[in-house]
Every structure is written in structure tokens, then in C-alpha cells.
Write a protein that holds these residues in place. Structure first.
Motif, PDB file in Angstrom:
ATOM      1  N   GLY A 137       0.815  -1.209   0.000  1.00 20.51           N
ATOM      2  CA  GLY A 137       0.000   0.000   0.000  1.00 20.51           C
ATOM      3  C   GLY A 137       0.844   1.253   0.000  1.00 20.51           C
ATOM      4  N   THR A 159      -1.805  -8.310   0.458  1.00 20.81           N
ATOM      5  CA  THR A 159      -1.388  -7.405   1.524  1.00 20.81           C
ATOM      6  C   THR A 159      -1.438  -8.149   2.851  1.00 20.81           C
ATOM      7  OG1 THR A 159      -2.316  -5.545   0.293  1.00 20.81           O
ATOM      8  CG2 THR A 159      -1.787  -5.159   2.611  1.00 20.81           C
ATOM      9  N   ASN A 167      -2.202  -0.171   9.200  1.00 16.07           N
ATOM     10  CA  ASN A 167      -3.222  -0.859   8.437  1.00 16.07           C
ATOM     11  C   ASN A 167      -3.405  -0.141   7.114  1.00 16.07           C
ATOM     12  OD1 ASN A 167      -5.408  -2.155   7.335  1.00 16.07           O
ATOM     13  ND2 ASN A 167      -6.609  -2.185   9.214  1.00 16.07           N
ATOM     14  N   GLU A 168      -2.731  -0.639   6.091  1.00 21.35           N
ATOM     15  CA  GLU A 168      -2.846  -0.056   4.763  1.00 21.35           C
ATOM     16  C   GLU A 168      -3.620  -0.946   3.811  1.00 21.35           C
ATOM     17  OE1 GLU A 168       1.297   2.519   4.935  1.00 21.35           O
ATOM     18  OE2 GLU A 168       1.082   0.899   3.511  1.00 21.35           O
ATOM     19  N   VAL A 169      -4.423  -1.838   4.378  1.00 16.36           N
ATOM     20  CA  VAL A 169      -5.170  -2.773   3.544  1.00 16.36           C
ATOM     21  C   VAL A 169      -6.128  -2.029   2.628  1.00 16.36           C
ATOM     22  CG1 VAL A 169      -6.860  -4.633   3.549  1.00 16.36           C
ATOM     23  CG2 VAL A 169      -4.942  -4.693   5.157  1.00 16.36           C
ATOM     24  N   GLU A 170      -6.824  -1.049   3.156  1.00 14.14           N
ATOM     25  CA  GLU A 170      -7.809  -0.332   2.337  1.00 14.14           C
ATOM     26  C   GLU A 170      -7.145   0.390   1.177  1.00 14.14           C
ATOM     27  OE1 GLU A 170     -11.066  -0.552   2.355  1.00 14.14           O
ATOM     28  OE2 GLU A 170     -10.803  -2.043   3.944  1.00 14.14           O
ATOM     29  N   SER A 171      -6.004   1.018   1.436  1.00 11.80           N
ATOM     30  CA  SER A 171      -5.273   1.700   0.373  1.00 11.80           C
ATOM     31  C   SER A 171      -4.842   0.708  -0.698  1.00 11.80           C
ATOM     32  CB  SER A 171      -4.053   2.423   0.953  1.00 11.80           C
ATOM     33  OG  SER A 171      -3.250   2.971  -0.069  1.00 11.80           O
ATOM     34  N   ARG A 173      -6.052  -2.325  -1.336  1.00 17.19           N
ATOM     35  CA  ARG A 173      -7.208  -2.903  -2.027  1.00 17.19           C
ATOM     36  C   ARG A 173      -7.777  -1.925  -3.054  1.00 17.19           C
ATOM     37  NH1 ARG A 173     -10.357  -3.945   2.159  1.00 17.19           N
ATOM     38  NH2 ARG A 173      -9.744  -6.122   2.361  1.00 17.19           N
ATOM     39  N   PHE A 174      -7.872  -0.648  -2.676  1.00 18.82           N
ATOM     40  CA  PHE A 174      -8.383   0.371  -3.596  1.00 18.82           C
ATOM     41  C   PHE A 174      -7.518   0.454  -4.850  1.00 18.82           C
ATOM     42  CE2 PHE A 174      -8.061   4.810  -5.065  1.00 18.82           C
ATOM     43  CZ  PHE A 174      -9.362   5.009  -5.482  1.00 18.82           C
ATOM     44  N   ARG A 177      -7.938  -2.827  -7.106  1.00 21.41           N
ATOM     45  CA  ARG A 177      -9.233  -2.897  -7.789  1.00 21.41           C
ATOM     46  C   ARG A 177      -9.344  -1.824  -8.862  1.00 21.41           C
ATOM     47  NH1 ARG A 177     -13.340  -4.207  -2.666  1.00 21.41           N
ATOM     48  NH2 ARG A 177     -12.692  -6.402  -2.435  1.00 21.41           N
ATOM     49  N   HIS A 183      -7.080  -8.811  -5.669  1.00 20.47           N
ATOM     50  CA  HIS A 183      -6.425  -8.466  -4.405  1.00 20.47           C
ATOM     51  C   HIS A 183      -6.849  -9.428  -3.313  1.00 20.47           C
ATOM     52  CE1 HIS A 183      -5.898  -6.326  -0.516  1.00 20.47           C
ATOM     53  NE2 HIS A 183      -4.783  -5.921  -1.086  1.00 20.47           N
ATOM     54  N   THR A 185      -6.058 -10.405   1.011  1.00 17.05           N
ATOM     55  CA  THR A 185      -5.529  -9.918   2.286  1.00 17.05           C
ATOM     56  C   THR A 185      -5.193 -11.104   3.176  1.00 17.05           C
ATOM     57  OG1 THR A 185      -6.893  -7.912   2.181  1.00 17.05           O
ATOM     58  CG2 THR A 185      -6.015  -8.523   4.339  1.00 17.05           C
TER      59      THR A 185
END
Length: 504
Positions: A137, A159, A167-171, A173-174, A177, A183, A185
Motif C-alpha cells: 500500500g 497485503t 493498516n494499509e489494507v484499504e489503500s 485494495r483500492f 481494484r 487483491h 488480504t
């Protein structure tokens, strides 16, 4: 001949095997170690001290006395086993004049950067059928994902969430995608990761204790289970773009004074509960150069107690291999480039040894020679490091073409490991390993017993982690008990001058 408890006799001179591990030179061949493993190679106790003090073995040494690591910057002089010299050529001071800031447009730079990065991905993944990208991320993996989407859209991004502090999972994943990449996790489970590490340890050719080794082992096993045959890793570009020093880095360098502090002080109830206090006291005991290395590690006194002898000073002496380059460095940032190259032994080692154990391909697109040469020679200075110490300006602008502000700018970190969770789950197992390896580490059982009540503090749990990685490897790779002590007494003058250079 009588030998003091605190010294070992010199090992007999032996022919050394050289392993070329620079990631900028292509795939690494470990085949020469397969036959040597059966020859009862001697474990180098000074290298054990390196691992406990810094989480990796100082190149050009390895865990074996008679195996040398020709990492980046090391060359053999006249084919002599003991004439290995270090020089990292890619320092800003040695670069030809780069283009002026207004001599080349961002549009041109960004186009060429994308072309070269995409070509690098193509070249290093040509033998990988099902690639997986380790996507943190952050800037490097996000930039790499953009190029991968163009030339290897069959790549899956993964990730790894390793701890509570990031926690950079959201970054991640975004980004995946948005680029049309699959992606996944993975959440750290210390026990599962350790079991996977123990299963592959017998096939690991060499030893490192990098603080992401268990994360890497966990990921590699998962990727293999999901039919992936290769890993794309976003390491390798920092020495070329440069890594500016910030205030925190300078303060830690100033705090590192190589002081001796009684171990009992750190175990005082008011101190042992505070990670920050322990970290500060641990830093006071460190050499300034080694404080650049990540993580909390064993002090020199602890290392000598673990090994049952005065070995830490010989580990410290190994810094002198890099003295000439640090003396020639014109800034603290230039010294840090040397540090980054030294740290390849840990950062790249964990991937190389794990991939070898899992029979997987490993790709480092940022280590592509054509890309590195272009970044070093053709990118204007202000696109490398900007005002106020903003790093990788060109990479930030490259990402901005595709995405707006991403969370990595505010918070950093993924792929770490839950060291406290490991200590809670596997203390008894590691203690049993310590009892079985007392020939090499006679003080390990006692350290574990004395610090069991401290392992909820990440400072102490990080040291537990180092033992957790080192002990089973030693058990799986039987070596002789003859030590590889070949060094003369430490030169305090040289080490003091290194400290002075680092604190500039």
C-alpha cells in the motif's frame, strides 16, 4: 593448548565458497551449498553475534565460516578468498551532472519511467506463470502495481496485516481494484506463520532474522498453496532515489552512544512495561551506524552472555568493511545509502532464502539495471528528493496520474509481524530449541527464563523473535562447534570515526 572461556581458537584456513546475492545481478545460485551441507560446515559464532545484534549477518560473511556473500558492492580482489572489498558506486557525489530541473518535462520523465518499469516487470517475470505482488500500500508497491497492470494483468496482489500499529489494507485494495488486479488480504497468525517457517527451515540455504522473515514465510506458503509460482517484490529502488534523513533519524543517531547499561535496569518494573523507555535505553547501548537498522535487538553484553564469550566486539569490527565508503560520503543521507546497501543482506535475504526453500521464482523489478541507471543518471535532483526532505518526488507524481492522495502519505507500514503474539504462543517451543542448541548459544535458555515475564513489551518480544528464528535453523543445519573467529582486536579509532560520520 588452554583456551579462555571468553575466546576461541582460530579456525584452520579453509577454501571459501562465494555466493553472489546482489539482486541487481539476476537470479541467485545456491546450488554450491547443497553439497557443502553434508560436510559438517562450521557455524561462524561472529555471524551469530551479528544476527543477535542486528538481525542479519554482515556481508560479505554468512552464517557459515567458509561461505562468503558477495552482496551488492562487494567484489573479489584477484580471486583471493580473503580479499573482498566493498564499494558502492551509486552515490550522488559520483554521478555525472544530472539534467537541470527545467531541462526535461515531467511528462517526458513520467512516460520514460513507466516504460522502463513496465519493461523491467516483463523481463523479471518471464519465467513466472502465476505471479503474486507483495503489495504494502506504500509508494513503491503502488507504483509497481500500475506498471504490472499494463504488462502482467494476471498478477494477484496480496497485503499482509501484521500488527495493530499500521493498516494499509484499504489503500492497497483500492489501488488493486482500480487497476483491475485481483487483491487478497492475509492477517498475521503468529503460530501458523511459525509452523510454516519451521517446515521450510531445513531447505533454507542461509540464515537471516529480518523482522519480516516470518511474514515472508507465511506469505510464500500461502501463495504456493494457492498455486502461485512466483513473487514480485518492490524492494531495490531506495539507494538510487536516496532516502533523506528526518529529525527522528538524526536524534536516534545522536542518542546511540555505545554505552553499557546494566540489564537489571531494563527489567525494573517501571521501565520494562514501557516500550519507549526500553527503546531509548537500548539505543544508548548501540553504535550509531547500527541504530539505522530496524528493530530492537540484543545489546553487546547480552550477546556475549548468550554466546558465552567476548564475541560482540568482533561483530562490531565488521563495520570497518564499510568505513572507506562512509568516510567518502558527503552527507548523512549519503551514509544512509551505504546503510541501505548493507541492509540488503536482511531485506533481500529473507526473500531469497524463503523462495529457495519453497522452489518459487522471485522477481525484483526495481533492481533492473536499465531502470536503475536511468533513475541515477537522468532524473533531475529535485525529482529524486524535494524540498523539506520529500522523497521519491517522481514516484509520487507518477502515482498522482492515476490516484489522488493515498493513506500511505500519512501512515506507513505493512508486512510487519506480531512478535508479542509469537512469544505468547510459542515460548515453550523456543525454550526447548534453546536447550538443544546450548553448544552454540549456552546462555539462551537462561535469557528466556529471565525475561519470560517481559515479553508483553515489544522491545523484549523482538529479541525473543530473533531467537525463535535462529535456534531452529541451527538445529536443522548441523555445523561444527569450531568457531570462525578470524578477526583481530577491534580498532576503537576506526569505530569512533564511523560514529562521527553517522552523526553528521
Amino acid at each position: 593448548m588452554n583456551t579462555s572461556l571468553f575466546e576461541w581458537p582460530e579456525s584452520p584456513r579453509v577454501t571459501k565458497t562465494h555466493i553472489h546475492t546482489s539482486p541487481y545481478a539476476g537470479a541467485v545460485d545456491f546450488s554450491s551449498l547443497e553439497t557443502r551441507r553434508a560436510q559438517n560446515d562450521a557455524i561462524d559464532r561472529v555471524s551469530l553475534a551479528d544476527l543477535l545484534r542486528n538481525a542479519f549477518v554482515y556481508p560479505p560473511h554468512t552464517i557459515y565460516c567458509d561461505v562468503k556473500n558477495l552482496a551488492t558492492g562487494f567484489v573479489s580482489q584477484h580471486d583471493m578468498d580473503d580479499e573482498l572489498r566493498f564499494h558502492f558506486a551509486y552515490q550522488s557525489a559520483s554521478a555525472p551532472p544530472r539534467p537541470a530541473s527545467d531541462a526535461v518535462s515531467d511528462e517526458t520523465l513520467l512516460r520514460v519511467y513507466h516504460q522502463l518499469l513496465a519493461q523491467a516487470v516483463q523481463r523479471c517475470t518471464v519465467d513466472i506463470k502465476t505471479p503474486w505482488l507483495l503489495q504494502s500500500g506504500g509508494k513503491d508497491s503502488t507504483s509497481l502495481a500500475i506498471a504490472i497492470a499494463d504488462v502482467r494483468p494476471d498478477t494477484t496482489c496480496i497485503t499482509y496485516l501484521g500488527g495493530e500499529e499500521e493498516n494499509e489494507v484499504e489503500s492497497a485494495r483500492f489501488v488493486a481494484r482500480r487497476l483491475g488486479l485481483r487483491h487478497e488480504t492475509m492477517v498475521c497468525d503468529p503460530g501458523r506463520a511459525y509452523d510454516r517457517y519451521l517446515a521450510m527451515v531445513p531447505r533454507m540455504p542461509l540464515l537471516t532474522a529480518d523482522f519480516a522473515t516470518l511474514s515472508y514465510a507465511d506469505l510464500a506458503a500461502e501463495i504456493s498453496y494457492l498455486q502461485g509460482d512466483g513473487i514480485i517484490d518492490a524492494l531495490g529502488v531506495d539507494p538510487y532515489f536516496g532516502v533523506p534523513l528526518h529529525l527522528k533519524d538524526r536524534l536516534l543517531g545522536m542518542l546511540a552512544r555505545s554505552r553499557r547499561i546494566p540489564g537489571a535496569l531494563l527489567k525494573h518494573p517501571l521501565i520494562r512495561r514501557s516500550f519507549r523507555l526500553c527503546f531509548a535505553l537500548g539505543t544508548l547501548q548501540m553504535n550509531a551506524f547500527e541504530r539505522y537498522f530496524p528493530g530492537s535487538r540484543f545489546s553487546d553484553d547480552e550477546v556475549d552472555q548468550l554466546l558465552g564469550g567476548n564475541v560482540s566486539r568482533l561483530s562490531l569490527k565488521r563495520i570497518e568493511a564499510f568505513h572507506d565508503d562512509m568516510h567518502a560520503a558527503e552527507s548523512a543521507e549519503a551514509v544512509r545509502r551505504v546503510v541501505l546497501v548493507v541492509l540488503e543482506a536482511a531485506g533481500f535475504g529473507k526473500g531469497m532464502y524463503t523462495a529457495q526453500a519453497m522452489n518459487m521464482r522471485l522477481a525484483y523489478p526495481y533492481c533492473d539495471k536499465q531502470l536503475c541507471e536511468w533513475v541515477f543518471n537522468e532524473v533531475p535532483d529535485d525529482r529524486l528528493i524535494g524540498p523539506g526532505g520529500v522523497n521519491k518526488v517522481l514516484v509520487r507524481r507518477y502515482i498522482a496520474q492515476y490516484f489522488q492522495q493515498l493513506p500511505y502519505v500519512k501512515s506507513k507500514g505493512s508486512f510487519r509481524f506480531d512478535v508479542r503474539g509469537l512469544a505468547r504462543q510459542r515460548f515453550d517451543q523456543v525454550h526447548d530449541f534453546a536447550l538443544q542448541t546450548q553448544t552454540l548459544l549456552p546462555g539462551a535458555p537462561k535469557w528466556l527464563e529471565d525475561h519470560r515475564h517481559c515479553l508483553d513489551n515489544k522491545f523484549f518480544a523482538s529479541k525473543f523473535y530473533l531467537l525463535a528464528l535462529t535456534l531452529p535453523w541451527l538445529l536443522s543445519h548441523p555445523g561444527g562447534t569450531v568457531d570462525g573467529v578470524e578477526d583481530a582486536p577491534t580498532s576503537d579509532t576506526n569505530l569512533d570515526s564511523i560514529d562521527a560520520l553517522v552523526r553528521v
